[in-house]
Design a protein around this motif. Structure first.
Motif, PDB file in Angstrom:
ATOM      1  N   GLN A 154       0.826  -1.198   0.000  1.00 13.66           N
ATOM      2  CA  GLN A 154       0.000   0.000   0.000  1.00 13.66           C
ATOM      3  C   GLN A 154       0.866   1.255   0.000  1.00 13.66           C
ATOM      4  O   GLN A 154       0.589   2.205  -0.730  1.00 13.66           O
ATOM      5  CB  GLN A 154      -0.934   0.009   1.203  1.00 13.66           C
ATOM      6  N   GLU A 155       1.924   1.269   0.808  1.00 11.34           N
ATOM      7  CA  GLU A 155       2.840   2.406   0.815  1.00 11.34           C
ATOM      8  C   GLU A 155       3.443   2.630  -0.570  1.00 11.34           C
ATOM      9  O   GLU A 155       3.550   3.764  -1.027  1.00 11.34           O
ATOM     10  CB  GLU A 155       3.974   2.179   1.826  1.00 11.34           C
ATOM     11  N   ALA A 156       3.828   1.546  -1.232  1.00 12.68           N
ATOM     12  CA  ALA A 156       4.418   1.659  -2.565  1.00 12.68           C
ATOM     13  C   ALA A 156       3.398   2.231  -3.549  1.00 12.68           C
ATOM     14  O   ALA A 156       3.736   3.071  -4.389  1.00 12.68           O
ATOM     15  CB  ALA A 156       4.925   0.301  -3.041  1.00 12.68           C
ATOM     16  N   ARG A 157       2.133   1.786  -3.443  1.00 12.20           N
ATOM     17  CA  ARG A 157       1.085   2.321  -4.330  1.00 12.20           C
ATOM     18  C   ARG A 157       0.868   3.810  -4.076  1.00 12.20           C
ATOM     19  O   ARG A 157       0.744   4.593  -5.014  1.00 12.20           O
ATOM     20  CB  ARG A 157      -0.229   1.557  -4.123  1.00 12.20           C
ATOM     21  N   LEU A 158       0.829   4.205  -2.797  1.00  8.73           N
ATOM     22  CA  LEU A 158       0.639   5.620  -2.476  1.00  8.73           C
ATOM     23  C   LEU A 158       1.790   6.465  -2.989  1.00  8.73           C
ATOM     24  O   LEU A 158       1.585   7.563  -3.517  1.00  8.73           O
ATOM     25  CB  LEU A 158       0.485   5.803  -0.964  1.00  8.73           C
ATOM     26  N   GLU A 159       2.999   5.960  -2.841  1.00 10.01           N
ATOM     27  CA  GLU A 159       4.160   6.705  -3.327  1.00 10.01           C
ATOM     28  C   GLU A 159       4.127   6.819  -4.842  1.00 10.01           C
ATOM     29  O   GLU A 159       4.432   7.865  -5.407  1.00 10.01           O
ATOM     30  CB  GLU A 159       5.453   6.036  -2.869  1.00 10.01           C
ATOM     31  N   GLU A 160       3.725   5.742  -5.519  1.00 10.18           N
ATOM     32  CA  GLU A 160       3.622   5.781  -6.981  1.00 10.18           C
ATOM     33  C   GLU A 160       2.554   6.783  -7.407  1.00 10.18           C
ATOM     34  O   GLU A 160       2.754   7.557  -8.338  1.00 10.18           O
ATOM     35  CB  GLU A 160       3.292   4.401  -7.526  1.00 10.18           C
ATOM     36  N   GLU A 161       1.409   6.796  -6.693  1.00  4.64           N
ATOM     37  CA  GLU A 161       0.366   7.766  -7.008  1.00  4.64           C
ATOM     38  C   GLU A 161       0.885   9.184  -6.811  1.00  4.64           C
ATOM     39  O   GLU A 161       0.607  10.069  -7.610  1.00  4.64           O
ATOM     40  CB  GLU A 161      -0.857   7.539  -6.112  1.00  4.64           C
ATOM     41  N   ALA A 162       1.639   9.396  -5.736  1.00  2.34           N
ATOM     42  CA  ALA A 162       2.186  10.729  -5.467  1.00  2.34           C
ATOM     43  C   ALA A 162       3.158  11.132  -6.563  1.00  2.34           C
ATOM     44  O   ALA A 162       3.168  12.287  -6.997  1.00  2.34           O
ATOM     45  CB  ALA A 162       2.880  10.752  -4.113  1.00  2.34           C
ATOM     46  N   ASP A 163       3.969  10.185  -7.022  1.00  9.29           N
ATOM     47  CA  ASP A 163       4.928  10.489  -8.080  1.00  9.29           C
ATOM     48  C   ASP A 163       4.232  10.758  -9.408  1.00  9.29           C
ATOM     49  O   ASP A 163       4.725  11.538 -10.223  1.00  9.29           O
ATOM     50  CB  ASP A 163       5.925   9.340  -8.249  1.00  9.29           C
ATOM     51  N   ASN A 164       3.063  10.125  -9.635  1.00 11.48           N
ATOM     52  CA  ASN A 164       2.352  10.280 -10.902  1.00 11.48           C
ATOM     53  C   ASN A 164       1.365  11.444 -10.900  1.00 11.48           C
ATOM     54  O   ASN A 164       0.848  11.805 -11.945  1.00 11.48           O
ATOM     55  CB  ASN A 164       1.596   8.994 -11.243  1.00 11.48           C
ATOM     56  N   ALA A 165       1.086  12.021  -9.731  1.00 12.12           N
ATOM     57  CA  ALA A 165       0.113  13.107  -9.645  1.00 12.12           C
ATOM     58  C   ALA A 165       0.706  14.379 -10.256  1.00 12.12           C
ATOM     59  O   ALA A 165       1.914  14.589 -10.266  1.00 12.12           O
ATOM     60  CB  ALA A 165      -0.261  13.355  -8.188  1.00 12.12           C
ATOM     61  N   ASP A 166      -0.180  15.226 -10.769  1.00 10.34           N
ATOM     62  CA  ASP A 166       0.251  16.528 -11.287  1.00 10.34           C
ATOM     63  C   ASP A 166       0.638  17.399 -10.103  1.00 10.34           C
ATOM     64  O   ASP A 166      -0.169  17.635  -9.215  1.00 10.34           O
ATOM     65  CB  ASP A 166      -0.891  17.209 -12.051  1.00 10.34           C
ATOM     66  N   THR A 183      -1.304  18.734  -5.187  1.00  6.33           N
ATOM     67  CA  THR A 183      -1.366  17.843  -6.341  1.00  6.33           C
ATOM     68  C   THR A 183      -2.818  17.748  -6.796  1.00  6.33           C
ATOM     69  O   THR A 183      -3.740  18.043  -6.035  1.00  6.33           O
ATOM     70  CB  THR A 183      -0.851  16.433  -6.012  1.00  6.33           C
ATOM     71  N   ILE A 184      -2.994  17.339  -8.022  1.00 10.26           N
ATOM     72  CA  ILE A 184      -4.331  17.124  -8.561  1.00 10.26           C
ATOM     73  C   ILE A 184      -4.474  15.633  -8.830  1.00 10.26           C
ATOM     74  O   ILE A 184      -3.642  15.032  -9.499  1.00 10.26           O
ATOM     75  CB  ILE A 184      -4.551  17.915  -9.864  1.00 10.26           C
ATOM     76  N   LYS A 185      -5.539  15.063  -8.264  1.00  9.98           N
ATOM     77  CA  LYS A 185      -5.831  13.647  -8.502  1.00  9.98           C
ATOM     78  C   LYS A 185      -7.178  13.550  -9.198  1.00  9.98           C
ATOM     79  O   LYS A 185      -8.100  14.292  -8.888  1.00  9.98           O
ATOM     80  CB  LYS A 185      -5.882  12.869  -7.180  1.00  9.98           C
ATOM     81  N   GLU A 186      -7.246  12.615 -10.157  1.00 17.63           N
ATOM     82  CA  GLU A 186      -8.507  12.392 -10.856  1.00 17.63           C
ATOM     83  C   GLU A 186      -9.140  11.132 -10.300  1.00 17.63           C
ATOM     84  O   GLU A 186      -8.523  10.056 -10.302  1.00 17.63           O
ATOM     85  CB  GLU A 186      -8.288  12.267 -12.357  1.00 17.63           C
ATOM     86  N   ILE A 187     -10.368  11.268  -9.801  1.00 19.12           N
ATOM     87  CA  ILE A 187     -11.103  10.147  -9.221  1.00 19.12           C
ATOM     88  C   ILE A 187     -12.484  10.129  -9.867  1.00 19.12           C
ATOM     89  O   ILE A 187     -13.219  11.124  -9.785  1.00 19.12           O
ATOM     90  CB  ILE A 187     -11.221  10.282  -7.687  1.00 19.12           C
TER      91      ILE A 187
END
Length: 107
Positions: A44-56, A75-79
């Motif tokens: 889960q930590e790895a997924r969150l970090e990847e999301e943070a790295d991929n966020a605008d 950051t901007i996240k699309e949900i």
């Protein structure tokens, strides 16, 4: 008839194998439960970090709320086809996010 113990995975360090071989069945079950929970946590930590790295990442604002550190960025996240602003910052090895609000559709 003799019973053969299971063969440990080849990539498991010897010191871990030796420790496990000396453990009681109850401790082994506790270790298995803990190891599974720890693996899920790390994934889960790895997924969150990847999301943070991929966020605008937007420019860092000058006025974060009191519970958000000054080093935070927005950051901007699309949900579900909607865009939202989040404050985001690192705490040690993990990335922490806090909801800020929806993105104005005119932006």
């Amino acid at each position: 008839m003799s019973y053969e113990p299971p063969t440990p995975p080849a990539n498991l360090p010897t010191e871990i194998v030796n420790t496990l071989n000396e453990a009681t069945p109850e401790h082994l079950r506790d270790v298995a439960s803990y190891a599974e929970a720890l693996a899920e946590h790390k994934e889960q930590e790895a997924r969150l970090e990847e999301e943070a790295d991929n966020a605008d990442v937007e420019e860092r604002p000058d006025d974060p709320p009191d519970d958000v550190p000054a080093k935070a960025t927005i950051t901007i996240k699309e949900i579900n086809d909607n865009r939202y602003y989040y404050w985001q910052w690192r705490e040690g090895d993990s990335v922490t996010s806090k909801y800020k609000g929806p993105v104005n559709p005119d932006e």
